[in-house]
Design a protein around this motif. Structure first.
Motif, PDB file in Angstrom:
ATOM      1  N   PRO A 242       0.809  -1.228   0.000  1.00  0.00           N
ATOM      2  CA  PRO A 242       0.000   0.000   0.000  1.00  0.00           C
ATOM      3  C   PRO A 242       0.836   1.269   0.000  1.00  0.00           C
ATOM      4  O   PRO A 242       0.333   2.346  -0.300  1.00  0.00           O
ATOM      5  N   LYS A 243       2.127   1.166   0.373  1.00  0.00           N
ATOM      6  CA  LYS A 243       2.993   2.342   0.364  1.00  0.00           C
ATOM      7  C   LYS A 243       3.535   2.640  -1.041  1.00  0.00           C
ATOM      8  O   LYS A 243       4.113   3.695  -1.271  1.00  0.00           O
ATOM      9  N   ASN A 244       3.365   1.687  -1.957  1.00  0.00           N
ATOM     10  CA  ASN A 244       3.896   1.823  -3.302  1.00  0.00           C
ATOM     11  C   ASN A 244       2.743   1.985  -4.288  1.00  0.00           C
ATOM     12  O   ASN A 244       2.505   1.154  -5.148  1.00  0.00           O
ATOM     13  N   ARG A 245       2.008   3.059  -4.122  1.00  0.00           N
ATOM     14  CA  ARG A 245       0.803   3.268  -4.923  1.00  0.00           C
ATOM     15  C   ARG A 245       1.166   3.779  -6.318  1.00  0.00           C
ATOM     16  O   ARG A 245       2.030   4.639  -6.471  1.00  0.00           O
ATOM     17  N   GLY A 246       0.474   3.229  -7.313  1.00  0.00           N
ATOM     18  CA  GLY A 246       0.727   3.636  -8.682  1.00  0.00           C
ATOM     19  C   GLY A 246       0.322   5.075  -8.934  1.00  0.00           C
ATOM     20  O   GLY A 246      -0.550   5.625  -8.257  1.00  0.00           O
ATOM     21  N   ARG A 247       0.965   5.687  -9.915  1.00  0.00           N
ATOM     22  CA  ARG A 247       0.667   7.071 -10.283  1.00  0.00           C
ATOM     23  C   ARG A 247       0.550   7.170 -11.799  1.00  0.00           C
ATOM     24  O   ARG A 247       1.348   6.561 -12.523  1.00  0.00           O
ATOM     25  N   ARG A 248      -0.417   7.952 -12.240  1.00  0.00           N
ATOM     26  CA  ARG A 248      -0.539   8.276 -13.657  1.00  0.00           C
ATOM     27  C   ARG A 248      -0.913   9.733 -13.795  1.00  0.00           C
ATOM     28  O   ARG A 248      -1.695  10.259 -13.002  1.00  0.00           O
ATOM     29  N   THR A 249      -0.350  10.351 -14.814  1.00  0.00           N
ATOM     30  CA  THR A 249      -0.665  11.745 -15.065  1.00  0.00           C
ATOM     31  C   THR A 249      -1.913  11.860 -15.938  1.00  0.00           C
ATOM     32  O   THR A 249      -2.357  10.883 -16.557  1.00  0.00           O
ATOM     33  N   SER A 250      -2.439  13.071 -16.027  1.00  0.00           N
ATOM     34  CA  SER A 250      -3.619  13.307 -16.851  1.00  0.00           C
ATOM     35  C   SER A 250      -3.323  13.126 -18.335  1.00  0.00           C
ATOM     36  O   SER A 250      -4.249  13.076 -19.147  1.00  0.00           O
ATOM     37  N   ALA A 251      -2.055  12.999 -18.697  1.00  0.00           N
ATOM     38  CA  ALA A 251      -1.683  12.739 -20.085  1.00  0.00           C
ATOM     39  C   ALA A 251      -1.672  11.253 -20.398  1.00  0.00           C
ATOM     40  O   ALA A 251      -1.275  10.852 -21.501  1.00  0.00           O
ATOM     41  N   GLU A 252      -2.112  10.421 -19.447  1.00  0.00           N
ATOM     42  CA  GLU A 252      -2.178   8.974 -19.630  1.00  0.00           C
ATOM     43  C   GLU A 252      -3.617   8.505 -19.423  1.00  0.00           C
ATOM     44  O   GLU A 252      -4.443   9.226 -18.846  1.00  0.00           O
ATOM     45  N   PRO A 253      -3.932   7.270 -19.860  1.00  0.00           N
ATOM     46  CA  PRO A 253      -5.251   6.722 -19.540  1.00  0.00           C
ATOM     47  C   PRO A 253      -5.363   6.465 -18.044  1.00  0.00           C
ATOM     48  O   PRO A 253      -4.363   6.330 -17.334  1.00  0.00           O
ATOM     49  N   ALA A 254      -6.588   6.387 -17.548  1.00  0.00           N
ATOM     50  CA  ALA A 254      -6.820   6.072 -16.143  1.00  0.00           C
ATOM     51  C   ALA A 254      -6.442   4.636 -15.841  1.00  0.00           C
ATOM     52  O   ALA A 254      -6.391   3.780 -16.731  1.00  0.00           O
ATOM     53  N   PHE A 255      -6.182   4.368 -14.560  1.00  0.00           N
ATOM     54  CA  PHE A 255      -6.131   2.984 -14.105  1.00  0.00           C
ATOM     55  C   PHE A 255      -7.516   2.372 -14.296  1.00  0.00           C
ATOM     56  O   PHE A 255      -8.512   3.077 -14.505  1.00  0.00           O
ATOM     57  N   THR A 256      -7.610   1.050 -14.202  1.00  0.00           N
ATOM     58  CA  THR A 256      -8.904   0.387 -14.280  1.00  0.00           C
ATOM     59  C   THR A 256      -9.875   1.019 -13.290  1.00  0.00           C
ATOM     60  O   THR A 256      -9.577   1.146 -12.102  1.00  0.00           O
ATOM     61  N   VAL A 257     -11.022   1.433 -13.790  1.00  0.00           N
ATOM     62  CA  VAL A 257     -12.036   2.065 -12.943  1.00  0.00           C
ATOM     63  C   VAL A 257     -12.743   0.985 -12.130  1.00  0.00           C
ATOM     64  O   VAL A 257     -13.306   0.038 -12.675  1.00  0.00           O
ATOM     65  N   THR A 258     -12.713   1.136 -10.812  1.00  0.00           N
ATOM     66  CA  THR A 258     -13.381   0.199  -9.910  1.00  0.00           C
ATOM     67  C   THR A 258     -14.365   0.968  -9.042  1.00  0.00           C
ATOM     68  O   THR A 258     -14.444   2.203  -9.090  1.00  0.00           O
ATOM     69  N   GLY A 259     -15.088   0.238  -8.212  1.00  0.00           N
ATOM     70  CA  GLY A 259     -16.025   0.872  -7.293  1.00  0.00           C
ATOM     71  C   GLY A 259     -15.352   1.724  -6.240  1.00  0.00           C
ATOM     72  O   GLY A 259     -16.033   2.454  -5.506  1.00  0.00           O
ATOM     73  N   LYS A 260     -14.028   1.663  -6.166  1.00  0.00           N
ATOM     74  CA  LYS A 260     -13.281   2.447  -5.187  1.00  0.00           C
ATOM     75  C   LYS A 260     -12.563   3.633  -5.830  1.00  0.00           C
ATOM     76  O   LYS A 260     -11.623   4.182  -5.251  1.00  0.00           O
ATOM     77  N   ILE A 261     -13.008   4.034  -7.002  1.00  0.00           N
ATOM     78  CA  ILE A 261     -12.317   5.111  -7.706  1.00  0.00           C
ATOM     79  C   ILE A 261     -12.314   6.406  -6.910  1.00  0.00           C
ATOM     80  O   ILE A 261     -11.392   7.217  -7.013  1.00  0.00           O
ATOM     81  N   SER A 262     -13.322   6.611  -6.068  1.00  0.00           N
ATOM     82  CA  SER A 262     -13.376   7.856  -5.287  1.00  0.00           C
ATOM     83  C   SER A 262     -12.263   7.926  -4.243  1.00  0.00           C
ATOM     84  O   SER A 262     -12.017   8.993  -3.672  1.00  0.00           O
TER      85      SER A 262
END
Length: 327
Positions: A242-262
């Protein structure tokens, strides 16, 4: 006139339905979740609030298309895993169903696992009543691919042409990376998985690079009306940390959208916390229109469970031959 009328199982808030509409197919959806039903009815989509196990093909004799995406809770990595643990038994059940044996859901540790068999029950019952579905379109998490392969063997025996595989949704214009196991079966000649329209996303490969015959993948920035660049910090930790959370910029596609996206944090260019994704934005990342009529409760879960409309449209458009005239 020739009709393309669908009965859609596990229809959710309307992702598969929108894709079918884009392919010229309309019909009725069956959904048990009252929240998804509220969204569908708010959007004006014909919906029966029921358990798919309480119905069958005889209730919808004019349907020429069967579509759906069974619940994934026991198969997805984020779920309880009981379905993944029992995949061999599920595939065996598929074979027994082809021999017209009845499957007891209590055979499985979680009876939700047996829901993945429901589209096959509908397909076989339609065959046995003399009105087989001429097109079948199914999608699920990629862990279900071997179940769809089992379906393919049985449906081939029944006279269908079948294609199965795992597709990357960003290759069909969806602004997120998501892998889905799919099945297309047709009685109207050969079928194939839909050809990609967009490039495959690769970390570090710029949007404008890649196969020149394909469109660039769609970024979060392309899809959303947010004026400034941002970075999404995933709710999930890479490698289970959990300390190594993925990051993506707005110039990339989103991670897989799940029910926990919020739960995903959104960080501005200067490191400031920005507002998290709204329901409308989460829906857009799944491929829904910005003004989709979300209703009911637990909207993030509705969105996370939905089929991306663009993927559904690609699947349903793989065969354009006329289907039989509705009675």
């Amino acid at each position: 006139m020739n009709g393309r009328t669908a009965i859609e199982l596990f229809t959710g808030p309307g992702g598969m339905t929108l894709g079918l509409h884009a392919a010229g197919i309309h019909g009725t959806g069956i959904e048990w979740d009252p929240n998804a039903v509220a969204t569908r009815r708010s959007a004006g989509l014909p919906t029966i609030h029921a358990d798919v196990r309480a119905h069958g093909p005889r209730d919808f004799p004019d349907a020429t298309v069967l579509a759906g995406g069974p619940p994934c809770q026991t198969f997805t990595v984020a779920g309880n895993g009981t379905g993944r643990d029992e995949l061999d038994r599920v595939v065996d059940a598929v074979k027994r169903m082809g021999d017209r044996q009845t499957i007891d859901p209590r055979e499985f540790a979680d009876d939700r696992t047996a829901l993945v068999l429901e589209p096959l029950r509908w397909a076989l019952e339609a065959i046995d009543t003399g009105r087989p579905y001429e097109l079948i379109v199914l999608e699920q998490v990629q862990q279900v691919q071997q179940v769809w392969n089992g379906y393919a063997e049985g449906l081939t025996v029944e006279g269908y042409q079948v294609a199965t595989g795992v597709l990357a949704t960003e290759q069909y214009g969806v602004p997120q990376t998501r892998r889905r196991a799919v099945l297309i079966a047709s009685l109207n000649g050969p079928v194939a998985l839909p050809a990609p329209t967009h490039r495959l996303y690769r970390k570090g490969v710029p949007q404008h690079e890649g196969d020149p015959r394909l469109l660039p993948w769609v970024s979060m920035g392309d899809a959303l009306d947010r004026p400034a660049p941002f970075t999404v910090v995933s709710n999930y930790g890479t490698g289970g940390d959990p300390k190594n959370r993925g990051r993506r910029t707005s110039a990339e596609p989103a991670f897989t959208v799940t029910g926990k996206i919020s739960r995903n944090r959104i960080i501005g260019a200067s490191g400031d916390e920005l507002p998290r994704f709204t329901a409308a934005e989460a829906g857009q990342l799944q491929g829904f229109p910005a003004d989709w009529s979300w209703a009911g409760n637990d909207i993030p879960q509705q969105i996370g469970n939905a089929c991306p409309p663009a993927l559904a449209a690609a699947l349903a458009s793989t065969t354009r031959k006329p289907l039989r005239a509705a009675a």
